[in-house]
Design a protein around this motif. Sequence first.
Motif, PDB file in Angstrom:
ATOM      1  N   GLU A  86       0.853  -1.184  -0.002  1.00 29.07           N
ATOM      2  CA  GLU A  86       0.028   0.051   0.025  1.00 29.07           C
ATOM      3  C   GLU A  86       0.996   1.241   0.049  1.00 29.07           C
ATOM      4  O   GLU A  86       1.880   1.230   0.708  1.00 29.07           O
ATOM      5  N   ARG A  87       0.482   2.346  -0.630  1.00 29.98           N
ATOM      6  CA  ARG A  87       1.183   3.573  -0.755  1.00 29.98           C
ATOM      7  C   ARG A  87       0.230   4.721  -0.301  1.00 29.98           C
ATOM      8  O   ARG A  87      -0.897   4.675  -0.811  1.00 29.98           O
ATOM      9  N   LEU A 125      -1.517  -4.384   0.210  1.00 30.07           N
ATOM     10  CA  LEU A 125      -2.788  -4.012  -0.675  1.00 30.07           C
ATOM     11  C   LEU A 125      -3.368  -5.326  -1.193  1.00 30.07           C
ATOM     12  O   LEU A 125      -2.737  -5.988  -1.879  1.00 30.07           O
ATOM     13  N   LYS A 138       1.722  -1.350   4.667  1.00 37.66           N
ATOM     14  CA  LYS A 138       0.277  -2.339   4.613  1.00 37.66           C
ATOM     15  C   LYS A 138       0.491  -3.100   3.476  1.00 37.66           C
ATOM     16  O   LYS A 138       0.942  -2.584   2.384  1.00 37.66           O
TER      17      LYS A 138
END
Length: 225
Positions: free
Chosen positions: A137-138, A149, A147
């Motif tokens: 996750e970005r 994705l 995190k």
Amino acid sequence: MRNIALFDLDHTLIPIDSDYEWGQFLTRIGAVDAEVFARRNADFFAQYQAGTIDPVEYLEFALGTLAQFPREQLDQWHAKFMQEVIQPALLPSALDLIEKHQDQGDLIVIITATNRFVTEPIATAFGVEHLIAAEPERDVDGKITGKLLGVPTSGAGKVHHLQAWLAGQGKQLSDFPVSYFYSDSQNDIPLLSIVTHPVATNPNALLSAHAQTQGWPTLHLFNEQ
């Protein structure tokens, strides 16, 4: 229509685990606390080998480490990691296998449980354009948050992600006359079971036993060096 050739990465195309080795590399260069990180990294690797790892827990441990550093710094370290660790692990037998499928005109995809940051430069080094990997996750600025994705790209998750990726190309696996999947691990039995040509590649003991019962061919790439 051309055929499709799918490849696991770690212990399949390279005789090492890129995720584990990345962790060891960070320890060697002093980027992380050597004792704490090495212990957790070794514990997760043992769980992976035993087939008991929680993929989300591991990925968020690995991605959480990435989130501690600016992307520019990570990229500099990864270039050094490629030179020192990965390039020596790109062996002729694996490169030749990829080239064989390229020469046949097959659609080639590396599909790995390891995250995209670690594996994308490795896929590029193999000359493989298409990579399905665990996605970090970005945030809005593109920085890795730590995190995961979506769901992990491991076990049945590989089937899920492959089907989603193919759907994005307007295809499904059954559209290909022949589908290959090369893997070393029993964790990949779900995907091995749905291709037309599963190949147990440098298999661990559990996959080797399963391949024998299923009549799947076995390939030992690294014994031929």
